[in-house]
Design a protein around this motif. Structure first.
Motif, PDB file in Angstrom:
ATOM      1  N   LEU A  93      -2.388  -2.519  -0.802  1.00 48.06           N
ATOM      2  CA  LEU A  93      -3.308  -2.910   0.267  1.00 48.06           C
ATOM      3  C   LEU A  93      -2.663  -3.901   1.229  1.00 48.06           C
ATOM      4  CD1 LEU A  93      -6.584  -3.366  -1.823  1.00 48.06           C
ATOM      5  CD2 LEU A  93      -6.219  -1.662  -0.021  1.00 48.06           C
ATOM      6  N   PHE A  94      -1.948  -4.853   0.682  1.00 52.77           N
ATOM      7  CA  PHE A  94      -1.298  -5.856   1.528  1.00 52.77           C
ATOM      8  C   PHE A  94      -0.253  -5.191   2.426  1.00 52.77           C
ATOM      9  CE2 PHE A  94       1.859  -9.157   2.438  1.00 52.77           C
ATOM     10  CZ  PHE A  94       1.044 -10.135   2.976  1.00 52.77           C
ATOM     11  N   ALA A  95       0.506  -4.236   1.866  1.00 49.52           N
ATOM     12  CA  ALA A  95       1.513  -3.532   2.655  1.00 49.52           C
ATOM     13  C   ALA A  95       0.857  -2.704   3.755  1.00 49.52           C
ATOM     14  CB  ALA A  95       2.369  -2.646   1.748  1.00 49.52           C
ATOM     15  N   VAL A  96      -0.305  -2.119   3.471  1.00 49.82           N
ATOM     16  CA  VAL A  96      -1.036  -1.360   4.487  1.00 49.82           C
ATOM     17  C   VAL A  96      -1.422  -2.282   5.640  1.00 49.82           C
ATOM     18  CG1 VAL A  96      -3.213  -0.171   4.981  1.00 49.82           C
ATOM     19  CG2 VAL A  96      -1.901   0.435   2.946  1.00 49.82           C
ATOM     20  N   TYR A  97      -1.935  -3.461   5.307  1.00 46.21           N
ATOM     21  CA  TYR A  97      -2.333  -4.421   6.342  1.00 46.21           C
ATOM     22  C   TYR A  97      -1.127  -4.819   7.195  1.00 46.21           C
ATOM     23  CZ  TYR A  97      -4.367  -8.514   8.584  1.00 46.21           C
ATOM     24  OH  TYR A  97      -4.816  -9.409   9.516  1.00 46.21           O
ATOM     25  N   MET A  98      -0.004  -5.138   6.543  1.00 45.75           N
ATOM     26  CA  MET A  98       1.172  -5.615   7.255  1.00 45.75           C
ATOM     27  C   MET A  98       1.831  -4.505   8.072  1.00 45.75           C
ATOM     28  SD  MET A  98       1.340  -8.817   6.650  1.00 45.75           S
ATOM     29  CE  MET A  98       2.984  -9.171   7.270  1.00 45.75           C
ATOM     30  N   SER A  99       1.721  -3.266   7.591  1.00 41.88           N
ATOM     31  CA  SER A  99       2.402  -2.160   8.251  1.00 41.88           C
ATOM     32  C   SER A  99       1.533  -1.474   9.305  1.00 41.88           C
ATOM     33  CB  SER A  99       2.857  -1.124   7.215  1.00 41.88           C
ATOM     34  OG  SER A  99       3.484  -0.029   7.816  1.00 41.88           O
ATOM     35  N   LYS A 100       0.251  -1.304   9.016  1.00 37.41           N
ATOM     36  CA  LYS A 100      -0.612  -0.486   9.877  1.00 37.41           C
ATOM     37  C   LYS A 100      -1.762  -1.251  10.523  1.00 37.41           C
ATOM     38  CE  LYS A 100       0.433   3.735   7.309  1.00 37.41           C
ATOM     39  NZ  LYS A 100       1.240   4.313   8.401  1.00 37.41           N
ATOM     40  N   TYR A 124      -6.263  -1.099   6.924  1.00 38.25           N
ATOM     41  CA  TYR A 124      -6.528  -1.829   5.684  1.00 38.25           C
ATOM     42  C   TYR A 124      -7.998  -1.687   5.282  1.00 38.25           C
ATOM     43  CZ  TYR A 124      -7.882  -6.062   3.077  1.00 38.25           C
ATOM     44  OH  TYR A 124      -8.443  -6.949   2.184  1.00 38.25           O
ATOM     45  N   GLU A 125      -8.902  -1.894   6.229  1.00 36.92           N
ATOM     46  CA  GLU A 125     -10.333  -1.786   5.934  1.00 36.92           C
ATOM     47  C   GLU A 125     -10.691  -0.355   5.516  1.00 36.92           C
ATOM     48  OE1 GLU A 125     -12.371  -4.174   5.692  1.00 36.92           O
ATOM     49  OE2 GLU A 125     -11.358  -5.839   6.722  1.00 36.92           O
ATOM     50  N   GLN A 126     -10.112   0.617   6.198  1.00 40.97           N
ATOM     51  CA  GLN A 126     -10.379   2.011   5.864  1.00 40.97           C
ATOM     52  C   GLN A 126      -9.905   2.346   4.452  1.00 40.97           C
ATOM     53  OE1 GLN A 126      -8.791   4.854   8.650  1.00 40.97           O
ATOM     54  NE2 GLN A 126      -9.218   6.611   7.330  1.00 40.97           N
ATOM     55  N   MET A 127      -8.736   1.830   4.093  1.00 39.90           N
ATOM     56  CA  MET A 127      -8.214   2.113   2.762  1.00 39.90           C
ATOM     57  C   MET A 127      -9.067   1.453   1.690  1.00 39.90           C
ATOM     58  SD  MET A 127      -4.426   1.496   1.172  1.00 39.90           S
ATOM     59  CE  MET A 127      -4.202   1.664  -0.596  1.00 39.90           C
ATOM     60  N   CYS A 128      -9.530   0.248   1.958  1.00 41.64           N
ATOM     61  CA  CYS A 128     -10.408  -0.431   0.991  1.00 41.64           C
ATOM     62  C   CYS A 128     -11.656   0.412   0.725  1.00 41.64           C
ATOM     63  CB  CYS A 128     -10.797  -1.817   1.511  1.00 41.64           C
ATOM     64  SG  CYS A 128      -9.470  -3.040   1.425  1.00 41.64           S
ATOM     65  N   THR A 129     -12.157   1.017   1.787  1.00 44.85           N
ATOM     66  CA  THR A 129     -13.332   1.883   1.639  1.00 44.85           C
ATOM     67  C   THR A 129     -12.984   3.147   0.866  1.00 44.85           C
ATOM     68  OG1 THR A 129     -14.258   1.070   3.727  1.00 44.85           O
ATOM     69  CG2 THR A 129     -15.125   3.149   2.860  1.00 44.85           C
ATOM     70  N   GLU A 130     -11.872   3.796   1.245  1.00 42.47           N
ATOM     71  CA  GLU A 130     -11.477   5.039   0.586  1.00 42.47           C
ATOM     72  C   GLU A 130     -11.167   4.833  -0.889  1.00 42.47           C
ATOM     73  OE1 GLU A 130      -8.162   6.388   2.831  1.00 42.47           O
ATOM     74  OE2 GLU A 130      -9.368   7.168   4.499  1.00 42.47           O
ATOM     75  N   ARG A 131     -10.556   3.701  -1.216  1.00 40.19           N
ATOM     76  CA  ARG A 131     -10.186   3.431  -2.614  1.00 40.19           C
ATOM     77  C   ARG A 131     -11.325   2.781  -3.392  1.00 40.19           C
ATOM     78  NH1 ARG A 131      -6.035   6.379  -3.947  1.00 40.19           N
ATOM     79  NH2 ARG A 131      -5.780   5.011  -5.750  1.00 40.19           N
ATOM     80  N   LYS A 132     -12.448   2.569  -2.719  1.00 44.42           N
ATOM     81  CA  LYS A 132     -13.623   1.969  -3.349  1.00 44.42           C
ATOM     82  C   LYS A 132     -13.275   0.648  -4.038  1.00 44.42           C
ATOM     83  CE  LYS A 132     -15.828   6.462  -4.085  1.00 44.42           C
ATOM     84  NZ  LYS A 132     -16.421   7.413  -5.059  1.00 44.42           N
ATOM     85  N   VAL A 133     -12.613  -0.212  -3.251  1.00 46.91           N
ATOM     86  CA  VAL A 133     -12.217  -1.518  -3.763  1.00 46.91           C
ATOM     87  C   VAL A 133     -13.467  -2.357  -4.003  1.00 46.91           C
ATOM     88  CG1 VAL A 133     -10.931  -3.630  -3.259  1.00 46.91           C
ATOM     89  CG2 VAL A 133     -10.008  -1.396  -2.570  1.00 46.91           C
ATOM     90  N   ASP A 134     -13.579  -2.936  -5.189  1.00 49.97           N
ATOM     91  CA  ASP A 134     -14.780  -3.712  -5.507  1.00 49.97           C
ATOM     92  C   ASP A 134     -14.822  -4.994  -4.682  1.00 49.97           C
ATOM     93  OD1 ASP A 134     -13.770  -6.141  -7.341  1.00 49.97           O
ATOM     94  OD2 ASP A 134     -12.602  -4.361  -7.843  1.00 49.97           O
TER      95      ASP A 134
END
Length: 258
Positions: free
Chosen positions: A196-203, A208-218
């Motif tokens: 997740l951190f790499a997604v934020y730093m790279s994209k 990052y927010e979209q991935m948190c949703t897709e991965r159902k981060v608690d």
């Protein structure tokens, strides 16, 4: 070892280059220091005929050269090979050498592919990131070509540590790929957070927010991640930016050997 060891042999005019840590050595004392403090890096890149020729021609240690050449041809283990080098200047006490030799034996008892990973981890710990990445890539290649079943924990750990090395070099796209593969192997909260951190730093934040949703981060993990990202972004630039940039450049060249 205690106190200082006076230089007993003249310094070489032409140094011996150690590729593992991108450095030059000029004396047998420096060689002993390297051997003692970097036992996980002792391989054919330093235990070779070139080293012996350098010792003979630059340090004029002909007797030592002859003795080591025999050991090299007989393919003795690393402990037997380096012992005469330490004895040449009494660099280690008996107890110190015994302790080091025990560590070497435990290391050599590991499968070759495990020894490679340990070498990569050691290089990361000592901030030799480019060399570490090369070792990790070789390890993964050997795993695939030899169909070595070391388990997902082993493979995931390699990808995770390689991701850390890429991130330390600010190569975030490469780090992102590694952390993603690490999470696919490990399925742990820690590996997910690195990804997740790499997604934020790279994209950026939206990805990052979209991935948190897709991965159902608690919710708890999301709060932890948001806080850690905020803290990471609060970096103050040095007052003397030119000097800081010069220092960072020197560190880069030290790491890459360029």
């Amino acid at each position: 070892m205690s106190g200082y060891i006076l230089c007993q042999v003249k310094r070489a005019k032409n140094p011996y280059y150690i590729s593992n840590i991108s450095t030059n050595i000029y004396s047998i004392e420096e060689l002993c220091y390297y051997l003692y403090h970097n036992i996980y890096l002792l391989d054919e890149t330093i235990i070779n005929e070139q080293l012996l020729v350098w010792m003979k021609e630059e340090l004029h240690l002909r007797r030592l050269y002859q003795r080591l050449y025999v050991l090299l041809e007989e393919k003795k283990n690393i402990g037997e090979f380096i012992l005469p080098i330490f004895k040449e200047i009494n660099y280690l006490s008996h107890d110190q050498f015994r302790e080091m030799n025990e560590r070497l034996k435990r290391f050599e008892e590991q499968p070759e592919i495990v020894r490679k990973k340990i070498k990569g981890d050691y290089l990361v710990d000592h901030e030799k990131y480019i060399n570490a990445i090369q070792v990790y890539q070789e390890t993964l290649k050997d795993t695939e070509e030899n169909e070595t079943n070391m388990g997902s924990q082993f493979t995931g750990s390699i990808y995770n540590n390689m991701g850390c090395a890429y991130a330390s070099l600010f190569q975030m796209n490469e780090a992102l790929t590694c952390f993603q593969k690490a999470n696919e192997e490990l399925h742990t909260k820690a590996s997910l957070k690195s990804w997740l951190f790499a997604v934020y730093m790279s994209k950026g934040q939206d990805a990052y927010e979209q991935m948190c949703t897709e991965r159902k981060v608690d919710a708890e993990t999301k709060r932890e991640m948001d806080r850690q990202i905020t803290e990471a972004m609060q970096v103050e630039l040095p007052r003397d930016l030119d000097e800081a940039l010069a220092a960072w450049t020197r560190e880069y060249h030290k790491n890459t050997g360029l």
